[in-house]
Motif scaffolding. Structure first.
Motif, mmCIF file in Angstrom:
data_model
loop_
_atom_site.group_PDB
_atom_site.id
_atom_site.type_symbol
_atom_site.label_atom_id
_atom_site.label_comp_id
_atom_site.label_asym_id
_atom_site.label_seq_id
_atom_site.Cartn_x
_atom_site.Cartn_y
_atom_site.Cartn_z
ATOM 1 N N SER A 73 0.873 -1.170 0.000
ATOM 2 C CA SER A 73 0.000 0.000 0.000
ATOM 3 C C SER A 73 0.911 1.220 0.000
ATOM 4 O O SER A 73 2.105 1.103 0.262
ATOM 5 N N GLN A 74 0.351 2.378 -0.295
ATOM 6 C CA GLN A 74 1.199 3.549 -0.483
ATOM 7 C C GLN A 74 0.733 4.752 0.325
ATOM 8 O O GLN A 74 0.923 5.896 -0.077
ATOM 9 N N PHE A 75 0.131 4.467 1.465
ATOM 10 C CA PHE A 75 -0.242 5.532 2.387
ATOM 11 C C PHE A 75 -0.024 5.025 3.804
ATOM 12 O O PHE A 75 -0.403 3.905 4.136
ATOM 13 N N ILE A 76 0.612 5.840 4.629
ATOM 14 C CA ILE A 76 0.867 5.443 6.008
ATOM 15 C C ILE A 76 0.556 6.603 6.955
ATOM 16 O O ILE A 76 0.478 7.763 6.549
ATOM 17 N N THR A 77 0.356 6.228 8.213
ATOM 18 C CA THR A 77 0.297 7.174 9.320
ATOM 19 C C THR A 77 1.244 6.634 10.382
ATOM 20 O O THR A 77 1.695 5.480 10.296
ATOM 21 N N PRO A 78 1.572 7.405 11.411
ATOM 22 C CA PRO A 78 2.426 6.870 12.472
ATOM 23 C C PRO A 78 1.824 5.645 13.162
ATOM 24 O O PRO A 78 2.543 4.868 13.792
ATOM 25 N N GLY A 79 0.509 5.446 13.016
ATOM 26 C CA GLY A 79 -0.139 4.295 13.624
ATOM 27 C C GLY A 79 -0.186 3.075 12.728
ATOM 28 O O GLY A 79 -0.748 2.047 13.116
ATOM 29 N N SER A 80 0.400 3.148 11.546
ATOM 30 C CA SER A 80 0.410 2.000 10.636
ATOM 31 C C SER A 80 1.272 0.868 11.210
ATOM 32 O O SER A 80 2.202 1.117 11.985
ATOM 33 N N PRO A 81 0.996 -0.376 10.818
ATOM 34 C CA PRO A 81 1.825 -1.499 11.272
ATOM 35 C C PRO A 81 3.278 -1.293 10.879
ATOM 36 O O PRO A 81 3.586 -0.620 9.890
ATOM 37 N N SER A 82 4.179 -1.908 11.644
ATOM 38 C CA SER A 82 5.610 -1.688 11.435
ATOM 39 C C SER A 82 6.052 -2.046 10.014
ATOM 40 O O SER A 82 6.877 -1.346 9.422
ATOM 41 N N HIS A 83 5.512 -3.114 9.445
ATOM 42 C CA HIS A 83 5.887 -3.504 8.083
ATOM 43 C C HIS A 83 5.478 -2.444 7.065
ATOM 44 O O HIS A 83 6.175 -2.214 6.076
ATOM 45 N N TYR A 84 4.335 -1.783 7.316
ATOM 46 C CA TYR A 84 3.855 -0.768 6.380
ATOM 47 C C TYR A 84 4.714 0.494 6.415
ATOM 48 O O TYR A 84 4.809 1.212 5.425
ATOM 49 N N LEU A 85 5.333 0.758 7.554
ATOM 50 C CA LEU A 85 6.077 2.003 7.738
ATOM 51 C C LEU A 85 7.364 2.053 6.915
ATOM 52 O O LEU A 85 7.863 3.132 6.599
ATOM 53 N N ASN A 86 7.907 0.883 6.556
ATOM 54 C CA ASN A 86 9.248 0.861 5.982
ATOM 55 C C ASN A 86 9.429 -0.464 5.250
ATOM 56 O O ASN A 86 9.852 -1.445 5.835
ATOM 57 N N ARG A 87 9.092 -0.500 3.944
ATOM 58 C CA ARG A 87 9.179 -1.759 3.210
ATOM 59 C C ARG A 87 9.590 -1.533 1.764
ATOM 60 O O ARG A 87 9.439 -0.430 1.220
ATOM 61 N N LEU A 88 10.072 -2.582 1.134
ATOM 62 C CA LEU A 88 10.549 -2.500 -0.237
ATOM 63 C C LEU A 88 9.392 -2.521 -1.232
ATOM 64 O O LEU A 88 8.379 -3.182 -1.005
ATOM 65 N N GLU A 89 9.575 -1.817 -2.341
ATOM 66 C CA GLU A 89 8.583 -1.822 -3.423
ATOM 67 C C GLU A 89 8.547 -3.234 -4.024
ATOM 68 O O GLU A 89 9.594 -3.837 -4.289
ATOM 69 N N PRO A 90 7.343 -3.786 -4.239
ATOM 70 C CA PRO A 90 7.219 -5.206 -4.583
ATOM 71 C C PRO A 90 7.999 -5.674 -5.810
ATOM 72 O O PRO A 90 8.709 -6.680 -5.743
ATOM 73 N N LEU A 91 7.881 -4.996 -6.954
ATOM 74 C CA LEU A 91 8.516 -5.526 -8.152
ATOM 75 C C LEU A 91 10.033 -5.389 -8.132
ATOM 76 O O LEU A 91 10.743 -6.220 -8.705
ATOM 77 N N THR A 92 10.536 -4.360 -7.447
ATOM 78 C CA THR A 92 11.987 -4.247 -7.266
ATOM 79 C C THR A 92 12.488 -5.419 -6.434
ATOM 80 O O THR A 92 13.484 -6.075 -6.773
ATOM 81 N N LEU A 93 11.791 -5.701 -5.342
ATOM 82 C CA LEU A 93 12.141 -6.821 -4.476
ATOM 83 C C LEU A 93 12.071 -8.145 -5.233
ATOM 84 O O LEU A 93 13.000 -8.965 -5.182
ATOM 85 N N LEU A 94 10.970 -8.371 -5.954
ATOM 86 C CA LEU A 94 10.788 -9.652 -6.625
ATOM 87 C C LEU A 94 11.786 -9.858 -7.758
ATOM 88 O O LEU A 94 12.177 -10.994 -8.040
ATOM 89 N N SER A 95 12.237 -8.772 -8.384
ATOM 90 C CA SER A 95 13.265 -8.902 -9.419
ATOM 91 C C SER A 95 14.576 -9.394 -8.814
ATOM 92 O O SER A 95 15.310 -10.176 -9.445
ATOM 93 N N ALA A 96 14.867 -8.966 -7.597
ATOM 94 C CA ALA A 96 16.064 -9.448 -6.902
ATOM 95 C C ALA A 96 15.919 -10.927 -6.559
ATOM 96 O O ALA A 96 16.867 -11.708 -6.700
ATOM 97 N N LEU A 97 14.738 -11.326 -6.114
ATOM 98 C CA LEU A 97 14.508 -12.732 -5.770
ATOM 99 C C LEU A 97 14.521 -13.621 -7.016
ATOM 100 O O LEU A 97 14.884 -14.797 -6.941
ATOM 101 N N ALA A 98 14.124 -13.048 -8.146
ATOM 102 C CA ALA A 98 14.017 -13.842 -9.374
ATOM 103 C C ALA A 98 15.337 -14.463 -9.786
ATOM 104 O O ALA A 98 15.375 -15.587 -10.295
ATOM 105 N N VAL A 99 16.434 -13.730 -9.588
ATOM 106 C CA VAL A 99 17.731 -14.233 -10.037
ATOM 107 C C VAL A 99 18.397 -15.130 -9.003
ATOM 108 O O VAL A 99 19.482 -15.659 -9.248
ATOM 109 N N SER A 100 17.744 -15.317 -7.859
ATOM 110 C CA SER A 100 18.300 -16.171 -6.803
ATOM 111 C C SER A 100 17.430 -17.394 -6.530
ATOM 112 O O SER A 100 17.690 -18.143 -5.602
ATOM 113 N N THR A 101 16.387 -17.586 -7.337
ATOM 114 C CA THR A 101 15.501 -18.741 -7.219
ATOM 115 C C THR A 101 15.259 -19.305 -8.613
ATOM 116 O O THR A 101 15.549 -18.651 -9.615
#
Length: 436
Positions: free
Chosen positions: A60-88
């Motif tokens: 998701s792309q909207f946060i508040t200070p009350g958002s869950p910890s994972h939502y506050l600071n996480r990698l963009e999905p397709l950038t992350l998955l491109s990294a995983l693609a070459v290691s699996t």
């Protein structure tokens, strides 16, 4: 012989998603798990060793200070998955992209790139964005209303799929002897003009070995079910009981069939929390222990407003009747969930405090027990056609390890789970037809 087998996804919430506010305190989990590529690589390799079909990355792309910890600071999905693609090599890579705040051409190109990088293992989790605050990050004063979001989503998916068909499978002869790189007769512009999008095309990337990425969709509203039945290959949902799962399964498969689709080519994979112990009693104690450890009332109150368009509930007296007027703030957010909460509070006479407490209380899961009990229960739901598989929430690391090393072999022994990957693409793993 029925070759139908359980499909498994690993749904990662890093250092703690909704309702798991304090997961990051687990010393076995990197406190920066949500942005730690080494942690993601380790999870992907564990899941692949256990022959999982896919990894599922929410966003998701909207946060508040009350958002869950994972939502506050996480990698963009397709950038992350491109990294995983070459290691699996085999595991599917499913990323969330919203149709409300992305253009079809960008989505089509990025996912097609991931599909080629991974040699045919990409999937797109189609969402319409329930967090109404996202509008402010994209230059809009207001979020799209429910009907517009879903109408836009259906057209968006059709445009993306049209762009993925820009090239026929053999459009590139790359014949050095004749100097012929492209067969232009096999390149097709889209020329789409619709209510929400106008896209000329064609897309500037060839097809992958699986034809096009697998379409995932989540949503339990009437609009969500209609969209899933019309466009999805896989539906991500929730089921509190086997009967509820069967009802949803029959509904969406029936909708798909009435639209002329093969219902067996639409898979239902609800999310599942799994706790494994040496005995059933120990597993229930582990479930209770982690529920108490991972939750707090203060953080639950802050997060409570998410379903209501991040309405600020701190302005109310906790012990006064639940503020029904807050439902208006949810009209362009997660309205189905918000209405259920508000209706329940009215029917039960809940105060705000009681509504929050009710939402965070432990609801014993269906898949909790010894490895034998969990395997038996998973098989029961599967064979009763309440689902086609499970998106397993990854929480505490030792529990995921117990599942992969203790439960998976029992599912294999029962003949309901693979002992080797069937092919190299995500469509082959899921038993879905290759898109030509």
């Amino acid at each position: 012989m029925n070759n139908r087998q359980i499909k498994l996804g690993a749904l990662t919430m890093g250092c703690g998603g909704p309702g798991r506010h304090n997961l990051w305190l687990d010393p076995q989990l990197p406190a920066d798990a949500s942005v730690n590529i080494d942690w993601y690589l380790d999870i992907a390799r564990q899941a692949e060793a256990a022959l999982f079909d896919l990894m599922f990355i929410v966003d998701s792309q909207f946060i508040t200070p009350g958002s869950p910890s994972h939502y506050l600071n996480r990698l963009e999905p397709l950038t992350l998955l491109s990294a995983l693609a070459v290691s699996t090599r085999h595991i599917g890579l499913v990323g969330t992209l919203t149709t409300s705040y992305n253009e079809p051409y960008n989505v089509a190109r990025r996912l097609a790139s991931l599909d080629l990088i991974s040699k045919g293992r990409a999937g797109w989790n189609v969402v319409t964005s329930g967090d109404a605050g996202t509008a402010g990050n994209y230059g809009r004063d207001e979020h799209y209303d429910y009907d517009t979001r879903y109408a836009r989503a259906e057209e968006h998916v059709k445009v993306v799929q049209g762009l993925w068909h820009s090239y026929e499978a053999d459009a590139f002869p790359r014949d050095r002897a004749t100097g012929r790189f492209l067969d232009p007769a096999k390149l097709h512009a889209l020329e789409h003009k619709g209510e929400h999008f106008s896209v000329v095309g064609p897309l500037n990337i060839q097809r992958s070995p699986q034809g096009q990425p697998v379409i995932f969709q989540a949503g339990d509203s009437e609009q969500g079910r209609a969209l899933g039945a019309a466009t999805a290959d896989v539906i991500f949902t929730h089921a509190a009981s086997i009967e509820q799962g069967q009802a949803f399964y029959r509904d969406v498969k029936g909708r798909a069939e009435r639209l002329g689709r093969d219902p067996e080519q639409l898979l239902v994979l609800p999310g599942a929390e799994i706790y494994v112990g040496d005995t059933d009693e120990q597993a229930r104690e582990i479930e209770r222990h982690y529920h108490q450890l991972d939750h707090s009332f203060e953080l639950a109150l802050k997060e409570f407003g998410r379903n209501f368009g991040w309405h600020d509930f701190s302005q109310y007296d906790l012990d006064a009747p639940f503020p029904q007027e807050s439902l208006e703030a949810a009209r362009s957010s997660f309205f189905t969930n918000a209405k259920r909460i508000a209706d329940q509070a009215r029917e039960q006479g809940f105060s705000l405090r009681q509504a929050v407490e009710f939402g965070r209380q432990l609801r014993p899961g269906a898949f909790v027990g010894s490895a034998e009990t969990v395997a038996a229960k998973m098989t029961e739901w599967f064979e009763a056609r309440a689902l086609d598989g499970y998106n397993i929430y990854l929480g505490h690391p030792e529990q995921f390890k117990r599942f992969t090393t203790e439960v998976v072999p029992l599912l294999q022994a029962r003949g309901v789970y693979r002992t080797a990957y069937e092919g190299t693409t995500l469509r082959e793993s899921l038993g879905l037809e290759i898109e030509r």
